[in-house]
Structure formats: structure tokens, C-alpha cells
Design an enzyme around this catalytic site. Structure first.
Site, PDB file in Angstrom:
ATOM      1  N   ASP A  10      -0.781  58.673  42.272  1.00  0.00           N
ATOM      2  CA  ASP A  10      -1.904  59.595  42.459  1.00  0.00           C
ATOM      3  C   ASP A  10      -3.188  58.786  42.705  1.00  0.00           C
ATOM      4  O   ASP A  10      -4.097  58.805  41.898  1.00  0.00           O
ATOM      5  CB  ASP A  10      -2.071  60.517  41.247  1.00  0.00           C
ATOM      6  CG  ASP A  10      -2.214  59.761  39.928  1.00  0.00           C
ATOM      7  OD1 ASP A  10      -1.780  58.582  39.847  1.00  0.00           O
ATOM      8  OD2 ASP A  10      -2.772  60.330  38.957  1.00  0.00           O
ATOM      9  N   HIS A 240      -3.895  49.834  34.360  1.00  0.00           N
ATOM     10  CA  HIS A 240      -2.705  50.475  33.789  1.00  0.00           C
ATOM     11  C   HIS A 240      -1.478  50.430  34.705  1.00  0.00           C
ATOM     12  O   HIS A 240      -0.390  50.015  34.302  1.00  0.00           O
ATOM     13  CB  HIS A 240      -3.001  51.950  33.479  1.00  0.00           C
ATOM     14  CG  HIS A 240      -4.102  52.188  32.526  1.00  0.00           C
ATOM     15  ND1 HIS A 240      -3.957  52.057  31.160  1.00  0.00           N
ATOM     16  CD2 HIS A 240      -5.391  52.570  32.727  1.00  0.00           C
ATOM     17  CE1 HIS A 240      -5.103  52.342  30.563  1.00  0.00           C
ATOM     18  NE2 HIS A 240      -5.988  52.662  31.487  1.00  0.00           N
TER      19      HIS A 240
END
Length: 317
Positions: A10, A240
Site C-alpha cells: 500500500d 517497517h
């Protein structure tokens, strides 16, 4: 032998950092990006995925995924963290290419049939596409080489609520279904991501060493770092999503724990990751019949950052 990977993404600033690593690493073959909502809406994720690949001269496919969670209404995108365009307001030229004719789920089904036992799915957004994949083709669990999921928080608190990490919070039903499946899954939760901080100095060095990939990432990271500084007091930003790829290329940077996993799907703790270490027992029925998966519970930040810089620098050469 190269790892064939599909990144379910995303994009997103840390997504861009992960995609750049996939582009740069000589042992990773980027087959496709499949898109999902989360940091941005799904159509924006598709736009961003195509734009990044074109900007970096990569011909991988982009297949658009689901537009809403399995059961609950969609949350607002994380524009506060990633900017309205997902790239910290850094403009990446739009692509003239179109998305793939197949949707994300059918694309993964076809790709794993063409290359059985060869494809690793690196899922770095909400897990709706993977949950729908399991519904549409349960046999996929035996065709994938591995599934590496960036999501959840096992021994740490969450980052969108005290309990929940963003990807699991955005579709907890999907996350729970994916963790219940008997496929070769490794979880990269906040436990392994939060120890690593890309400082401004690190990002500036990256831009110098590899202008093509590093300059846009460094520019995006300025926006990202402002969020971390104002909300968490951290002097930099946390990459991340890169962890899901680094597991394939530098597994020695991570400490592992094995156990069964579940996700709370309703109530004030929605999105919380539950973990029962292998070899232990409890009266919690949510773990009944669940497979044990590997969980990356800690990271050697120096090894991780040295690997990231080395890969990006070698690509520039």
C-alpha cells in the site's frame, strides 16, 4: 538462486523503501506488486506502485487488489503519516502503463501455478488480498514458497492503538485468517521493526551513494521523520516494510520465536496480536488447531542497516 517475490503493498513511504531494496538486491526477482488500501486507498496504491516502478525503470507487473476489508468498513488512510499522495508529498511522475488485467488475487493464483514452490509473498499492508486468496484458492498454501507478513505487535504495544499495529487494525478479520492458515509463514511485527531507525544522516548518505533510488527516498523520509519526531520523539523513521524482504536476504539479523498466532477481531482491543509460544499451553480456545509460525521478535539494527546501505550502494555501482 534468486528469490521470486510478489510484494503485496500500500505504497506508502516505508513501502517505497522496501520496493527500492527489492529493485536493488541481486538475489531478489521482483515479479509483481499487488496493491491494497491502508496508507492510501487502493486506486492510489496502484498509481503509486506503477509510478515507482516506471521511475526506477522496472518492468514488474502491478495488479490491483481489494478496496475494502473482509467485513468491517474501511478506516481512513494514513495520510497523516505518509502524506496525501502516500510519498510524503514528494512528486513521482505518473506512469503511462496500465495495471494488469487480472486482479491481485487471480494474479497470485496464476503466478503460483506457473512457478509452484518458487514464489514468496511479502505482504506489507493489510492482509485482505491474502485472505481473499485463501478463500478463492485454498490450495495456494502448498504452492507458495513462503509468506512473510509485516504486521502485528507480539511483545510490544501497537502503533495505532495501545494494542494494535496498523496493518492488522485495518483488517483484523483478514489478518486472523492469514495467521490461521497452514502455509510457511513468517511474521515481522513491530517487535522487529521498531528497534531500527533510519536517521536523517543515514538517508542523506543513501541519497549520495545511490541518487536514483536514494534521493526520492530521502525526500520522502523527511516527511515521515517529522511524524516520528512529533508523535514518538524518535530522531528518524522506522523502515517497517523492509523487514519482510530482509528476512529472505539477511535472516541472521533477526531473533526468532515460534508459536501460534491469532488476532482480535472486535471490541476495544480490535487488531491486537495474540501469541502462544510453541510448546506451551493455555485455556485460550483461539489457538485451537492453529499452526505454529515463526515470529521475528528482535533485530540487530547495525546488521540490518549495514545490509540495506550495502545493497543500495552496490546497485548504484
Amino acid at each position: 538462486m534468486k528469490h521470486k517475490i510478489i510484494i503485496d503493498t500500500d505504497p506508502g513511504i516505508d513501502d517505497a523503501m522496501a520496493i527500492a531494496y527489492a529493485v536493488a538486491h541481486p538475489d531478489l526477482e521482483l515479479v509483481a506488486l499487488t496493491t491494497i488500501f491502508g496508507n492510501v486507498r487502493t486506486h492510489e496504491a496502484t498509481r503509486n506502485a506503477l509510478a515507482l516502478l516506471d521511475h526506477w525503470g522496472v518492468a514488474a507487473d502491478v495488479a490491483e487488489g481489494e478496496h475494502a476489508p473482509v467485513t468491517m468498513p474501511a478506516n481512513e488512510p494514513s495520510y497523516l503519516v505518509h502524506g496525501r499522495n502516500g510519498f510524503g508529498e514528494v512528486e513521482i511522475p505518473a506512469s503511462s502503463r496500465s495495471k494488469h488485467a487480472l486482479d491481485a488475487v487471480d494474479y497470485i493464483i496464476e503466478a503460483t501455478k506457473r512457478h509452484p514452490g518458487e514464489i514468496s509473498i511479502c505482504a506489507v499492508g493489510p492482509l485482505t488480498n491474502l485472505a481473499r486468496l485463501l478463500e478463492r484458492d485454498p490450495g495456494v498454501v502448498s504452492r507458495v514458497k513462503s509468506v512473510i507478513v509485516m504486521g502485528g505487535a507480539v511483545h510490544r504495544k501497537g502503533n495505532v492503538t495501545p494494542m494494535a499495529e496498523a496493518n492488522f487494525w485495518n483488517d483484523p478479520d483478514a489478518a486472523d485468517a492469514v495467521l490461521a492458515a497452514s502455509w510457511p509463514l513468517v511474521l515481522a511485527p513491530l517487535d522487529c521493526t521498531m528497534p531500527v531507525v533510519f536517521t536523517p544522516d543515514f538517508m542523506q548518505a543513501l541519497a549520495r551513494e545511490n541518487p536514483t533510488l536514494g534521493k526520492p527516498l530521502a525526500a520522502m523520509a523527511e516527511f515521515y521523520a517529522r511524524f516520528y519526531r512529533s508523535h514518538l520523539g524518535i530522531g528518524g523513521c522506522v523502515p517497517h516494510d523492509v523487514m519482510a524482504l530482509s528476512w529472505l536476504t539477511v535472516p541472521g539479523a533477526f531473533r526468532l520465536q515460534k508459536g501460534a498466532l491469532a488476532v482480535i477481531t472486535e471490541g476495544p482491543a480490535i487488531g491486537q496480536t495474540l501469541f502462544q509460544p510453541a510448546g506451551t499451553q493455555s485455556r485460550a480456545r483461539c489457538f485451537d488447531g492453529r499452526p505454529n509460525h515463526m515470529v521475528m521478535v528482535d533485530t540487530d539494527p547495525e546488521m540490518f542497516m549495514a545490509d540495506y546501505m550495502m545493497v543500495m550502494t552496490r546497485h548504484a555501482g
